[in-house]
Design an enzyme around this catalytic site. Structure first.
Site, short mmCIF file in Angstrom:
data_model
loop_
_atom_site.label_atom_id
_atom_site.label_comp_id
_atom_site.label_asym_id
_atom_site.label_seq_id
_atom_site.Cartn_x
_atom_site.Cartn_y
_atom_site.Cartn_z
CE LYS A 134 -54.00 10.57 -61.85
NZ LYS A 134 -53.53 9.68 -62.93
CB SER A 155 -50.50 7.67 -65.16
OG SER A 155 -50.15 8.62 -66.13
CB SER A 167 -50.63 11.70 -64.71
OG SER A 167 -51.53 10.61 -64.60
#
Lengths: 482, 93
Positions: free
Chosen positions: A79, A177, A153
């Site tokens: 990420k 997330s 997210s």
């Protein structure tokens, strides 16, 4: 090559260890898959095909000499909120468009000097959002239906794993997330106990909530990636100085006699009927496998979302103060330093980041601190007490991960509150700091539904064992989405 | 109800520039969010201690010993305006 993409990370690792396959071949397969589907999905902010091949070659050399850890050869998606040495790290924000970190995040430590990385995955700006639409680099699309969001997210990580653009990914979870996008994309996602994985090199959002977690094809892969990332780190004073157990040992031992409580407050009408149905089915599957299943209350769960949306923005308003145009990132020139701060932050931050900074600053400002922030911290205590009570009677708590399946792109972008409701099932565990895992429980409306299992602090071995049994009961077979 | 003046004040505390449109929109959005949050105030928690860290960690100390860190030129590499081995900023007003 098609065949490689259908293997789990553990199977791939086994073939590499047995000399049947090189890490380079695995990296080539991942790169080719990224090339093939990235135009449709936008899972990545930055792809790193050449870096993956070079580093794969280095791991291959070491494989020949032995001593390579089982996770090192399996190409990884990271990420874009985790610092990666020499590879730009944007956090999905314009303010870090040209930022290249000087070191790797500690979570990557056990992958050696040069982790075999496919790329940096897309995300809501600074990890604030539940759809990956708040990215300055365009939304990511759900591989199950490209008109829908992948969740957020960590939506880029989830979409990449679901589509086979790599075998597994690291995400981060502040209020769901990792778990919510895993649920919406039909993969496994774990938020470990707070402090289990070092946050050093993770660009902070809510420092008392942020956790780095694995996003994988199945629970066994999840245990392996947790093994690779867990551990104390002197560079993160909040990381837990608690011994790391063997997460794969006992994983298949089943749930005979395990006490499982379904959380009443997270099974009400706020949750879509199809999602509740799949959750109940998985709970029944655990019962059939020998668990004792009952119902449990977390009375303050009704206040968790509200407390979260005070505490998290308060921490954001403090953490994002570091983006001021002085040491790194964007700077908009101005005559005086204060004007430079204001203009830089106005140009660099997107709408949701601005909203949360404002909300947090307001909640912490003189005259409102006690009414909002201090009260929210007390609600947090109540939620922890609720969990303590629940865990005196049950080993594992079960709920949906998200109130709905994946929604359409654009459906909630004009209504921040509707978006925040995506987090209702996820935030209680975040506030309590307990581990929580989402597994694919089945389909509703043809789209994947995630079921969440929660355990007490540092009970990941038991939680993973229960999740493994739940995954088998659900009988959801992973294969990369076309 | 959050006034435009309050929005400007909070933005200034946060050193955050906002366009006129953003200022107009922000008040209403913050109101809606705060309205939904309001219900935590109905709980009587006078005797409940606050939680700042979920594991109840308090201060974690280490020996204060110098150790090698990033070389200066590397640390300055990402800076928008490095000057004389330092981070330069506009006039401090």
């Amino acid at each position: 090559m098609e065949g490689l993409l259908n293997l789990t990370a553990r199977e791939l690792s086994g073939k590499i260890g047995a000399g049947e396959l090189s890490v380079r071949e695995a990296a080539e397969a991942a790169n080719a898959r990224v090339e093939e589907v990235e135009g449709d999905l936008n899972s990545f902010v930055t792809t790193t095909p050449e870096l993956a091949l070079t580093r794969a070659g280095r791991v291959d050399e070491r494989v020949r000499n032995g001593g390579v850890k089982p996770w090192e050869g399996v190409p990884l998606v990271v990420k874009d909120v985790l610092s990666t040495r020499g590879v730009r790290t944007t956090c999905g924000s314009k303010i870090l468009e040209d930022f290249t970190p000087l070191y790797d995040a500690s979570a990557l430590r056990s992958f050696g000097e040069s982790p075999v990385m496919v790329g940096k995955s897309n995300m809501d700006e600074f990890a604030m959002g539940s759809s990956t639409e708040n990215s300055a680099y365009g939304p990511t699309r759900n591989p199950w239906d490209t008109n829908r969001v992948p969740g957020g997210s960590s939506g880029g990580s989830a979409a990449a794993v679901a589509a086979g653009e790599g075998w597994w990914a690291l995400g981060t979870d502040t209020g769901g997330s990792v778990r919510q996008p895993a649920a919406l994309c039909g993969i496994v996602g774990l938020k470990p106990t707070y402090g289990r994985v070092s946050r050093y090199g993770l660009i902070s959002f809510g420092s008392s909530l942020d956790c780095i977690g694995p996003m994988t094809r199945d629970v066994r892969d999840c245990a392996l990636l947790l093994q690779a990332t867990a551990g104390h780190d002197p560079r993160d004073s909040t990381s837990a100085n608690v011994e790391v157990p063997d997460y794969l040992a006992g994983l298949e031992d089943g749930v005979e006699g395990l006490r499982v409580g379904v959380v009443t407050e997270l099974m009400d009408e706020r949750i879509d009927a199809g999602v509740r149905e799949v959750t109940s089915k998985v709970a029944a599957g655990l019962e059939a496998a020998g668990a004792e299943v009952g119902e449990v209350n977390l009375p303050h769960a009704y206040y968790a979302l509200e407390a979260y949306y005070i505490i998290a923005p308060a921490e954001v308003s403090s953490n994002l103060a570091r983006f001021d145009g002085v040491r790194y990132g964007l700077r908009v020139p101005a005559d005086g330093v204060h004007e430079m701060y204001r203009k830089t932050r106005e140009a660099g931050f997107g709408a949701e980041a601005k909203r949360r900074i404002m909300l947090g600053t307001y909640a912490l400002s003189s005259g409102y601190y006690d009414a909002y922030y201090a009260q929210a911290q007390k609600v947090r205590t109540k939620i922890i007490e609720d969990f303590r009570g629940a865990f005196s009677r049950y080993d594992v708590l079960v709920s949906p991960t998200s109130p709905s399946v994946a929604f359409e792109i654009g459906a909630k972008t004009d209504d921040p509150l509707a978006m925040y409701l995506q987090d209702i099932c996820a935030v209680p565990a975040s506030l309590a700091g307990v581990p929580a895992i989402s597994i694919p429980g089945g389909l509703s409306e043809g789209l994947p539904v995630g079921v969440q299992l929660m355990g007490d602090h540092f009970t990941e071995p038991m939680l993973l064992r229960a999740a493994r049994a739940a995954e088998q009961a659900a009988n959801f077979r992973f294969s990369p989405r076309p | 109800m959050i006034s435009e003046e309050q929005v400007r004040h909070v933005a200034s505390l946060a050193r955050l520039g906002l366009t006129e449109d953003e200022i107009k929109e922000m008040g209403g959005q913050l109101d809606a969010i705060l309205d939904s949050i309001e219900k935590i105030r109905e709980l009587d928690l006078a005797d409940t201690p606050p939680t700042a860290n979920p594991l109840n960690l308090s201060n974690v100390l280490r020996p204060d010993e110098p150790r090698p860190e990033l070389p200066r030129e590397e640390a300055l590499a990402p800076a928008p305006d490095p000057a004389d081995d330092l981070f330069a900023v506009p006039r401090i007003d």
